[in-house]
Design an enzyme around this catalytic site. Structure first.
Site, PDB file in Angstrom:
ATOM      1  N   ARG A  16       0.828  -1.223   0.000  1.00  0.00           N
ATOM      2  CA  ARG A  16       0.000   0.000   0.000  1.00  0.00           C
ATOM      3  C   ARG A  16       0.856   1.263   0.000  1.00  0.00           C
ATOM      4  O   ARG A  16       0.551   2.255   0.671  1.00  0.00           O
ATOM      5  CB  ARG A  16      -0.957   0.001   1.190  1.00  0.00           C
ATOM      6  N   ILE A 431     -23.684   4.869  12.322  1.00  0.00           N
ATOM      7  CA  ILE A 431     -23.781   3.647  11.519  1.00  0.00           C
ATOM      8  C   ILE A 431     -23.031   2.489  12.152  1.00  0.00           C
ATOM      9  O   ILE A 431     -23.318   1.331  11.866  1.00  0.00           O
ATOM     10  CB  ILE A 431     -23.287   3.923  10.084  1.00  0.00           C
ATOM     11  N   GLY A 432     -22.073   2.750  13.035  1.00  0.00           N
ATOM     12  CA  GLY A 432     -21.432   1.627  13.724  1.00  0.00           C
ATOM     13  C   GLY A 432     -20.029   1.897  14.200  1.00  0.00           C
ATOM     14  O   GLY A 432     -19.742   1.838  15.388  1.00  0.00           O
ATOM     15  N   GLU A 484     -16.821  -0.557  17.452  1.00  0.00           N
ATOM     16  CA  GLU A 484     -16.103  -1.547  16.648  1.00  0.00           C
ATOM     17  C   GLU A 484     -14.581  -1.441  16.766  1.00  0.00           C
ATOM     18  O   GLU A 484     -13.849  -1.708  15.809  1.00  0.00           O
ATOM     19  CB  GLU A 484     -16.538  -1.466  15.184  1.00  0.00           C
ATOM     20  N   TRP A 561     -17.843  -8.904  -0.775  1.00  0.00           N
ATOM     21  CA  TRP A 561     -16.578  -8.271  -0.412  1.00  0.00           C
ATOM     22  C   TRP A 561     -15.531  -9.285   0.028  1.00  0.00           C
ATOM     23  O   TRP A 561     -14.545  -8.929   0.646  1.00  0.00           O
ATOM     24  CB  TRP A 561     -16.814  -7.226   0.668  1.00  0.00           C
ATOM     25  N   GLU A 605     -24.494  -3.641  -5.430  1.00  0.00           N
ATOM     26  CA  GLU A 605     -23.273  -4.025  -6.143  1.00  0.00           C
ATOM     27  C   GLU A 605     -23.374  -5.427  -6.722  1.00  0.00           C
ATOM     28  O   GLU A 605     -22.853  -5.710  -7.803  1.00  0.00           O
ATOM     29  CB  GLU A 605     -22.092  -3.947  -5.177  1.00  0.00           C
ATOM     30  N   CYS A 643     -24.784   2.031   1.478  1.00  0.00           N
ATOM     31  CA  CYS A 643     -24.106   3.278   1.126  1.00  0.00           C
ATOM     32  C   CYS A 643     -23.485   3.207  -0.256  1.00  0.00           C
ATOM     33  O   CYS A 643     -23.101   2.133  -0.718  1.00  0.00           O
ATOM     34  CB  CYS A 643     -23.028   3.624   2.161  1.00  0.00           C
ATOM     35  N   HIS A 694     -16.871  10.466   4.166  1.00  0.00           N
ATOM     36  CA  HIS A 694     -15.676  10.228   3.365  1.00  0.00           C
ATOM     37  C   HIS A 694     -14.934  11.523   3.060  1.00  0.00           C
ATOM     38  O   HIS A 694     -13.930  11.511   2.351  1.00  0.00           O
ATOM     39  CB  HIS A 694     -16.045   9.515   2.065  1.00  0.00           C
TER      40      HIS A 694
END
Length: 752
Positions: A16, A431-432, A484, A561, A605, A643, A694
């Site tokens: 990355r 959302i979490g 989380e 995913w 998706e 989303c 985002h």
């Protein structure tokens, strides 16, 4: 000899590197020249990998700082007025994320899914007075870099029809812009030829979708206009078959055509019969979207048939760009030898492509040895007992219709839930996930490296959960989450705990911009050996009197995913995942969890690109969600979240999920997704996202209130929830606190 070539290589780097350099530039800890130099080194390394594998005409222009569609918008001057002018690189980043090291903050451009993948692109935004201008310097500079190293290159362009298809116009028909856009494309092609390009790759993935007569004519118009312009043109289609568009393509004056032979199965005899006498045909026989080794014998049989007809006019490649798979399997050290022998990442797929091209001419002794190794790996996988679990198969066979239904219809459930929860109007929640701080990541890394014991690790995460609960109480949120902290990723976390899954250490792929994910590998039948989230949610609920949601990732999203096995129907794999999650849902309810959120951002998706196949997919996708969600009592509230997916055209299927509350992305699109609710009466509660997580920008209270007022024009106020667009994992604490404080203030103002 047939040419081995590639359509695109992962841009992020095996470790990355692109993510790290770009984020350092955003933070101001990396100078521009260092950023540019590091990017050059990364591109050169990737070109050399492809050259060493024996590939010809290396793709150039597949590199992007953030997104290749955004690259084209900058190249063609499609820059919304709100961004102004300024430094081109920082202008690019402001369009992508709203903020850059220079220039004024502005609302970022919309982002959505690239066809049926988990890659997100920045949506071109066409104005009423749109004009196009060419700024091709970045692409030409990359060509020059590769040429200076002695590489023969093939520039990669997103075709004009697909570019317009992927964009949005607030006024007028996008096709009205085609003629002017083609002028810029023609100029660009001439400049590429002048720079030494013999071929150019023109990607038109839109051709594997249902096209109206107007869009088909747009493709013909583009072909006529660009005929004879610039280098020879390789028209690339992928993600499916051309089907009714095959004749349209075969009559086009292109010098080459690429077909996806993994997901698209157009009749090869028809292709060979209709292809031009001098036209090159590229067959994508190596899967560019999954990580299983290619069945070289099956691929070779198809290639040999075509080679007999076309000879050297046959090219061999991947089904699509390798953007969607990790960079190099050799970076994996944790996978067992048997499983690793079944896999091929991008670097290994280059070897498969080159070997197939050589085998068409007989191949070398090394090629024959490679072929034998591939055969042995396929036999190993087919015979391995680890891919089959009789108990899981028996559970699937025992599913009954009642297991897909809640006890009572929504109105009855809603009344019981309101009586028990006693929430105010416009209830606020998130959302979490909450920020994954450096301390959280450090603790997780130390635990995985056995530098931190189990007890101490749990204590650190519990402290983080307590902090997150306290912050939410201070902010005045109505429904809390545990944050989380224990989760590295919303899918990988579950994959690590489910049987039938394996996970990698460096299997990164790009999701959007600098955001990378490490999809789990589904290699066998799926089951849940033990509870996955219950202890964390139970601990969080013990810290507060307010309701805390249990947080799960849904079966369709875990399926989409992950790198899914290709030896079993996807619907069957999804049902296995749904049964495992059903067990978790029941355990959460028994632990006293009043709300359970089952996220399904990937449901749109997973939709097939052809409308004729939608219903079959939606039938089993809805069933799988309900199979996971329906064992609970009426007073247990089921939430789901979606989303960055255009789901207006499947809204009836979304309603059929029968979740008590659905939360959706809508802020970045200016509540555009809510337009469907003018005509469709959505029966249950809904939380339209009121700010874009985002982007680092903190929304003002008035801005949030305005969005909520727009939502209330379409959805009854008593069924509206207030929440961000998505989870807050990628944000930092100061901006998270500020944004949520404004969100709560907006909700309270509306209650007044």
């Amino acid at each position: 000899m047939s040419i081995a070539h590639n359509l695109g290589f992962p841009r992020i780097g095996v470790h990355r590197e692109l993510k790290r350099m770009v984020e350092s530039y955003w933070k101001g800890t990396l100078e521009r020249e260092s950023l540019l130099e590091q990017a050059r080194a990364l591109r050169q390394r990737h070109w050399q990998l492809q050259a060493d594998a024996g590939l010809a005409m290396l793709p150039v222009g597949d590199f992007a700082w953030y997104d290749h569609v955004l690259d084209h918008s900058l190249m063609f001057g499609v820059v919304p007025e709100r961004f102004g002018a300024g430094d081109p690189l920082d202008l690019y980043f402001r369009m992508a994320r709203g903020r850059a090291p220079s220039g004024q903050d502005a609302l970022a451009c919309e982002m959505t899914k690239w066809f049926d993948t988990n890659y997100h692109y920045i949506v071109p935004e066409f104005s009423a007075t749109q004009t196009f201008t060419l700024a091709a310097t970045p692409l030409l500079e990359q060509m020059s870099e590769a040429q200076a190293l002695g590489h023969p290159v093939r520039p990669v362009l997103l075709g004009p029809v697909s570019y317009l298809w992927l964009g949005k116009s607030r006024s007028g028909d996008r096709l009205d812009l085609l003629e002017d856009l083609l002028e810029v494309y023609a100029e660009l092609l001439d400049r590429l030829r002048a720079a030494g390009a013999e071929w150019v790759q023109i990607d038109e993935p839109v051709l594997v979708q249902d096209l109206s007569a107007a869009w088909q004519e747009a493709f013909r118009q583009a072909c006529r206009k660009l005929a004879g312009q610039g280098p020879k043109r390789l028209l690339c289609t992928y993600f499916g078959g051309l089907e009714e568009n095959l004749a349209l393509v075969l009559e086009s004056p292109m010098e080459g055509l690429h077909l996806d032979r993994v997901r698209g199965k157009d009749a090869l005899p028809r292709v060979l019969e209709g292809i031009g006498a001098d036209m090159v045909l590229s067959l994508g026989v190596v899967d560019g979207r999954n990580i299983w080794r290619c069945d070289l014998d099956a691929a070779l049989r198809e290639l040999q048939t075509t080679h007999q007809a076309l000879g050297e006019r046959l090219w061999v490649g991947p089904s699509c760009s390798l953007l969607h798979v990790p960079v190099d399997l050799q970076a994996e050290t944790g996978l067992d030898a048997e499983l690793q022998s079944w896999l091929a990442f991008a670097t290994q797929k280059l070897d498969e492509i080159a070997t197939l091209a050589r085998l068409l001419e007989g191949g070398t002794a090394a090629d024959q040895q490679y072929l034998e190794g591939s055969r042995a790996a396929l036999r190993s996988r087919q015979a391995s007992p680890r891919t089959h679990n009789a108990e899981v198969r028996a559970r699937i066979a025992a599913i009954t219709p009642q297991m897909y239904r809640r006890q009572s219809p929504y109105p009855e459930r809603a009344a019981r839930q309101r009586a028990q929860l006693q929430l105010p109007a416009f209830p606020t929640t998130t959302i979490g996930s909450f920020p994954q701080t450096a301390e959280i990541r450090r603790a997780r890394r130390s635990y995985k490296n056995n530098e931190l014991g189990e007890a101490e690790y749990r204590q650190q995460l519990q402290a983080e959960i307590s902090k997150t609960i306290k912050v939410q109480e201070e902010l005045g949120l109505d429904v809390l989450v545990h944050g989380e902290a224990e989760r590295n990723d919303m899918v990988e976390y579950f994959g690590e705990q489910l049987a039938g899954f394996a996970f990698t250490s460096n299997g990164w792929v790009q999701s959007y911009g600098s955001r990378c994910v490490k999809p789990p590998v589904i290699y066998g039948d799926v089951s849940r050996p033990q509870p996955m989230t219950v202890d964390w949610i139970r601990y969080a609920q013990a810290q507060t009197d307010k309701p805390v949601k249990g947080m799960l990732t849904g079966p369709i999203t875990i399926l989409c995913w992950s790198f899914c096995r290709n030896d079993l129907e996807r619907a069957e794999v999804c049902r296995q995942i749904a049964l495992a999650l059903r067990d978790e849902v029941q355990d959460l309810e028994q632990a006293g969890t009043p709300m359970i959120q089952i996220d399904e951002p990937a449901i749109r998706e997973g939709l097939p690109l052809r409308r004729s196949r939608w219903q079959a997919y939606l039938d089993w996708a809805v069933q799988c969600f309900r199979l996971s969600a329906c064992p609970v009592r009426d007073d247990t509230q089921i939430h789901t979240h979606m989303c960055y997916s255009e789901f207006n055209d499947i809204i009836r299927a979304i309603a059929e999920l029968d979740a008590d509350v659905i939360t959706i992305e809508s802020a970045r699109s200016g509540m555009e997704l809510l337009e469907v609710f003018r005509d469709f009466h959505y029966p249950n509660d809904i939380g339209p996202g009121v700010y874009d997580i985002h982007s680092p920008l903190v929304p003002e209270t008035g801005q949030i209130r305005s969005l909520l007022e727009q939502a209330a024009e379409r959805i009854p106020a008593e069924r509206l929830w207030v929440n961000p667009d998505c989870g807050l994992k990628t944000r930092d604490w100061p901006e998270t606190r500020a944004a949520l404080a404004n969100m709560v203030a907006a909700a309270r103002a509306l209650r007044g």
